[in-house]
Design an enzyme around this catalytic site. Structure first.
Site, mmCIF file in Angstrom:
data_model
loop_
_atom_site.group_PDB
_atom_site.id
_atom_site.type_symbol
_atom_site.label_atom_id
_atom_site.label_comp_id
_atom_site.label_asym_id
_atom_site.label_seq_id
_atom_site.Cartn_x
_atom_site.Cartn_y
_atom_site.Cartn_z
ATOM 1 C CG ASN A 155 14.463 39.178 -1.462
ATOM 2 O OD1 ASN A 155 14.627 39.376 -2.466
ATOM 3 N ND2 ASN A 155 15.326 39.900 -0.160
ATOM 4 C CG HIS A 178 18.469 48.047 -1.669
ATOM 5 N ND1 HIS A 178 17.867 48.541 -0.564
ATOM 6 C CD2 HIS A 178 19.151 47.053 -1.232
ATOM 7 C CE1 HIS A 178 18.073 47.684 0.324
ATOM 8 N NE2 HIS A 178 18.844 46.684 0.026
ATOM 9 C CG HIS A 214 20.173 39.022 -3.957
ATOM 10 N ND1 HIS A 214 18.923 38.297 -3.109
ATOM 11 C CD2 HIS A 214 19.819 40.467 -3.572
ATOM 12 C CE1 HIS A 214 18.322 39.468 -2.605
ATOM 13 N NE2 HIS A 214 18.743 40.711 -3.022
#
Length: 463
Positions: A155, A178, A214
């Site tokens: 990230n 995930h 996200h």
């Protein structure tokens, strides 16, 4: 090893000293009888990579392991990449001290972050450290492994994958996350509660995914022949005030990664789509609602993750590493729950697979910019990834996502062109900065950059 599998694969693992992702990946490989080969571990912390070589060999030697893998430590990035069929990238850009500034310096200005690695003040400054590293990695892949498939776990995901493609347009890279799996687990729990199907698992839930990493959204969800949206609407209403805790949840409600899903439920009630990430991540994309203060976060059923906890967790991992190295603890063969090695298999022709991944927008989300990295489903098959068209985002959700997508594009542009003015403008445009005037936002950015200057490129250190 299974005779129908693939032997002699060459995998380069960049960030090969990882104590989390690497161990899980090694275990998944050992448990799959269709693959074997060599993993070359490269990390700037060579001792950590060497320790992982030993642990990898112990995992591969487990009596229940189904395939033999060799582990080697590469001395250089070039050595790791040469001849690689696959490249896995999982690095920490800087140390936890830099992350401490990312997460906690903004608190002096009344800005709170639950994660601090994707968007907002922390995400943008982390990107300034990460992008130069990814420029180097992309150039090395271009020169030494141009035909390899590249799987990213680092990230800020969207920024990392975008940088790889900006530097080497011919790269075959995708980003794995995930977070959607967690929402599929929530939907499976809902099915168990409402339909009494006790064996329903997240793999049984079929979803259509759209958005950016996200800040993903589910446009359709089903279990067998049952559409789940109407059921989810009632589920969200039922548990909106109290929150929902799945008895099977590994975190419980005491861990920093836990959430009561109230942010998800609220976003559904507002916009009619199922938000598909952990509440800690979702909240950072709408901080004026969910992150006004630590107490506000607590009221929404999640907690801010302090970097002090990450430091403590590292000590726990190092303790386990010592136990594994000494033999005091034996490796456990337990699937990680990730899909990375399954996607690798699909690309080798060992069964088609559909999963949510991060790729440049080729039109899969019609009303986001072409080339920007978006997260949708994609079909994986032999030597091909084909994104699944998700169509346009609904107008209200588009307004939320497009702002962050534009900021991510501008962040990459500012880093690659060394444009301080664009960086400042992008920083001020993030919703976290809504309560600051221009001078305060500029001071915050300067302080955060100064705190992490050891890992910044020269043009930012000198500013």
């Amino acid at each position: 090893m299974n005779g129908d599998g693939v032997r002699d694969l060459r995998v380069a693992y960049i960030g090969g000293g990882s104590r989390g992702w690497a161990w899980g990946f090694m275990t998944d490989l050992a448990m799959d009888g269709q693959l074997c080969g060599v993993v070359r571990l490269y990390d700037i912390d060579r001792e950590a990579a060497q320790n992982n070589r030993v642990i990898g060999e112990k995992i591969s030697a487990h009596p229940d392991a189904l395939s033999p893998w060799r582990y080697e430590v590469a001395q250089t990035l070039e050595e790791a990449l040469s001849g690689a069929d696959f490249v896995v990238i999982s690095i920490l850009p800087g140390t936890f001290e830099e992350m401490r500034s990312d997460v906690h310096t903004p608190e002096k200005y009344g800005i709170y972050q639950s994660v601090g690695d994707t968007v907002g003040a922390g995400g943008i400054v982390r990107a300034m450290r990460t992008i130069p590293m990814y420029v180097e990695i992309a150039q090395a892949i271009r020169d030494h492994a141009p035909r390899a498939w590249v799987m990213n776990y680092t990230n800020p995901m969207s920024v990392c994958v975008r940088t790889l493609y900006r530097v080497f347009p011919g790269i075959k890279a995708f980003g794995c996350c995930h977070e959607v799996f967690g929402t599929q687990k929530l939907l499976a729990a809902m099915v168990r509660e409402n339909l009494g199907v006790e064996d329903c698992e997240r793999q049984d839930i079929k979803t259509t995914v759209t958005g950016v990493n996200h800040f993903t959204w589910i446009q359709s969800a089903s279990y067998r022949q049952t559409d789940l949206f109407q059921m989810y609407a009632a589920f969200a209403d039922k548990y909106f005030e109290s929150g929902y805790l799945d008895a099977r949840d590994d975190h419980g409600m005491n861990g920093y990664f836990a959430c009561a899903h109230r942010v998800k439920f609220d976003l559904f009630r507002r916009y009619g789509l199922i938000a598909a990430a952990g509440d800690r991540h979702l909240a950072e994309f709408a901080p004026d609602t969910y992150l006004r203060s630590p107490e506000c976060a607590q009221a929404w059923g999640f907690r801010l993750t302090p970097v002090s906890w990450r430091v403590e967790d590292l000590h726990r991992r190092l303790s386990r590493q010592r136990a594994l190295l000494s033999g005091a603890e034996k490796p456990e063969l337990k699937a990680s729950g990730e899909e990375g090695h399954l996607l690798l298999k699909a690309l080798l022709g060992l069964g088609d697979r559909i999963s949510n991944v991060n790729l440049p927008n080729q039109g899969q989300i019609a009303n986001l910019p072409l080339g920007a990295v978006v997260e949708t489903n994609a079909l994986f098959r032999r030597d091909e990834i084909r994104p699944v068209l998700a169509g346009p985002l609904p107008s209200a959700v588009h307004a939320l996502v497009a702002r962050h997508c534009g900021n991510q594009e501008a962040t990459v542009e500012a880093a690659l062109t060394q444009n301080r003015a664009l960086l400042e403008a992008t920083f001020k445009n993030d919703p976290q900065m809504a309560g600051l005037d221009a001078d305060a936002a500029r001071r915050l950015l300067s302080e955060m950059l100064d705190n992490t200057r050891a890992y910044l490129p020269a043009w930012l250190r000198e500013a």
